[in-house]
Design a protein around this motif. Structure first.
Motif, PDB file in Angstrom:
ATOM      1  N   LYS A   1       0.833  -1.172   0.031  1.00 37.00           N
ATOM      2  CA  LYS A   1      -0.169   0.047  -0.151  1.00 37.00           C
ATOM      3  C   LYS A   1       0.906   1.251  -0.087  1.00 37.00           C
ATOM      4  O   LYS A   1       0.434   2.261  -0.853  1.00 37.00           O
ATOM      5  CB  LYS A   1      -0.882  -0.033   1.016  1.00 37.00           C
ATOM      6  CG  LYS A   1      -1.780   1.202   1.400  1.00 37.00           C
ATOM      7  CD  LYS A   1      -2.759   1.034   2.442  1.00 37.00           C
ATOM      8  CE  LYS A   1      -3.524   2.025   2.819  1.00 37.00           C
ATOM      9  NZ  LYS A   1      -4.872   2.238   2.077  1.00 37.00           N
ATOM     10  N   ILE A   2       1.736   1.139   0.989  1.00 30.34           N
ATOM     11  CA  ILE A   2       2.763   2.355   0.939  1.00 30.34           C
ATOM     12  C   ILE A   2       3.579   2.652  -0.511  1.00 30.34           C
ATOM     13  O   ILE A   2       3.684   3.876  -0.811  1.00 30.34           O
ATOM     14  CB  ILE A   2       3.864   2.246   2.043  1.00 30.34           C
ATOM     15  CG1 ILE A   2       2.953   2.236   3.551  1.00 30.34           C
ATOM     16  CG2 ILE A   2       4.972   3.294   2.111  1.00 30.34           C
ATOM     17  CD1 ILE A   2       4.042   1.917   4.542  1.00 30.34           C
ATOM     18  N   ASN A   3       4.102   1.468  -1.079  1.00 24.92           N
ATOM     19  CA  ASN A   3       4.678   1.528  -2.335  1.00 24.92           C
ATOM     20  C   ASN A   3       3.823   2.177  -3.188  1.00 24.92           C
ATOM     21  O   ASN A   3       4.325   3.052  -4.205  1.00 24.92           O
ATOM     22  CB  ASN A   3       5.284   0.182  -2.688  1.00 24.92           C
ATOM     23  CG  ASN A   3       6.326   0.055  -3.642  1.00 24.92           C
ATOM     24  OD1 ASN A   3       7.287   0.836  -3.342  1.00 24.92           O
ATOM     25  ND2 ASN A   3       5.838  -0.316  -4.934  1.00 24.92           N
ATOM     26  N   ASP A   4       2.449   1.545  -3.497  1.00 24.26           N
ATOM     27  CA  ASP A   4       1.649   1.840  -4.516  1.00 24.26           C
ATOM     28  C   ASP A   4       1.115   3.320  -4.492  1.00 24.26           C
ATOM     29  O   ASP A   4       1.145   4.167  -5.357  1.00 24.26           O
ATOM     30  CB  ASP A   4       0.263   1.080  -4.487  1.00 24.26           C
ATOM     31  CG  ASP A   4       0.752  -0.317  -4.930  1.00 24.26           C
ATOM     32  OD1 ASP A   4       1.952  -0.418  -5.463  1.00 24.26           O
ATOM     33  OD2 ASP A   4      -0.106  -1.298  -4.872  1.00 24.26           O
ATOM     34  N   GLU A   5       0.826   3.741  -3.227  1.00 24.31           N
ATOM     35  CA  GLU A   5       0.108   5.008  -3.148  1.00 24.31           C
ATOM     36  C   GLU A   5       1.269   6.308  -3.220  1.00 24.31           C
ATOM     37  O   GLU A   5       0.830   7.494  -3.540  1.00 24.31           O
ATOM     38  CB  GLU A   5      -0.589   5.104  -1.756  1.00 24.31           C
ATOM     39  CG  GLU A   5      -1.778   4.267  -2.087  1.00 24.31           C
ATOM     40  CD  GLU A   5      -2.543   4.252  -0.771  1.00 24.31           C
ATOM     41  OE1 GLU A   5      -2.522   4.964   0.187  1.00 24.31           O
ATOM     42  OE2 GLU A   5      -3.576   3.490  -0.772  1.00 24.31           O
ATOM     43  N   TYR A   6       2.358   5.883  -2.571  1.00 25.45           N
ATOM     44  CA  TYR A   6       3.458   7.001  -2.261  1.00 25.45           C
ATOM     45  C   TYR A   6       4.664   7.016  -3.072  1.00 25.45           C
ATOM     46  O   TYR A   6       5.257   7.937  -3.372  1.00 25.45           O
ATOM     47  CB  TYR A   6       3.769   7.138  -0.817  1.00 25.45           C
ATOM     48  CG  TYR A   6       2.533   7.687  -0.012  1.00 25.45           C
ATOM     49  CD1 TYR A   6       1.831   8.819  -0.311  1.00 25.45           C
ATOM     50  CD2 TYR A   6       1.877   6.985   0.765  1.00 25.45           C
ATOM     51  CE1 TYR A   6       0.786   9.185   0.508  1.00 25.45           C
ATOM     52  CE2 TYR A   6       0.546   7.197   1.589  1.00 25.45           C
ATOM     53  CZ  TYR A   6       0.089   8.539   1.156  1.00 25.45           C
ATOM     54  OH  TYR A   6      -1.193   8.876   2.085  1.00 25.45           O
ATOM     55  N   LEU A   7       5.179   5.660  -2.989  1.00 28.56           N
ATOM     56  CA  LEU A   7       6.576   5.619  -3.634  1.00 28.56           C
ATOM     57  C   LEU A   7       6.773   5.531  -5.123  1.00 28.56           C
ATOM     58  O   LEU A   7       7.488   5.941  -5.688  1.00 28.56           O
ATOM     59  CB  LEU A   7       7.477   4.435  -2.840  1.00 28.56           C
ATOM     60  CG  LEU A   7       7.440   4.813  -1.010  1.00 28.56           C
ATOM     61  CD1 LEU A   7       8.211   3.544  -0.594  1.00 28.56           C
ATOM     62  CD2 LEU A   7       8.088   5.927  -0.911  1.00 28.56           C
TER      63      LEU A   7
END
Length: 125
Positions: free
Chosen positions: A33-39
């Motif tokens: 989720k962190i990777n897809d949304e922010y990184l």
């Protein structure tokens, strides 16, 4: 923060009978989720889900200043699956607050890559 450290922090904060494999799956879910949304929109790479073969020294996606997010997420998941709705709601509020703060920090400090399409109204620019 590393994978094993996140699990150790959760285990030391709350007694539980959740398997190591399940904890790895939940942490993998959060890092995806962190990777897809922010990184990823900021030039990050595709995320490969963690498994039991993933080394404990694997660096997680959240910035170090927000490493508490992993224990909060695991607490939230544990409360949900135990049917403890009041505890789940409290855990979710704490997690969501820190997740938003983390996202805001990433947005402030990391430029969006030129490959990212930004929607302005009905148009992509």
């Amino acid at each position: 923060m590393t994978l094993i450290k996140a699990i150790e922090d959760f285990d030391s904060s709350r007694s539980n009978n959740v398997s190591y494999a399940q904890k790895v799956r939940w942490i993998s879910e959060l890092d995806a989720k962190i990777n897809d949304e922010y990184l990823l929109p900021r030039g990050g790479t595709e995320f490969t889900p963690y498994s039991l073969e993933t080394g404990g020294d694997t660096r997680l996606k959240a910035p170090e200043a927000f490493s508490e997010i992993y224990a909060l997420y695991l607490n939230m998941k544990l409360d949900y699956f135990n049917g403890e709705i009041t505890r789940f709601n409290n855990s979710a509020v704490l997690f969501n607050r820190l997740y938003k703060e983390m996202g805001d920090a990433i947005n402030r400090h990391t430029a969006v890559s030129v490959k990212t399409k930004i929607k302005a109204g009905d148009l992509y620019v």
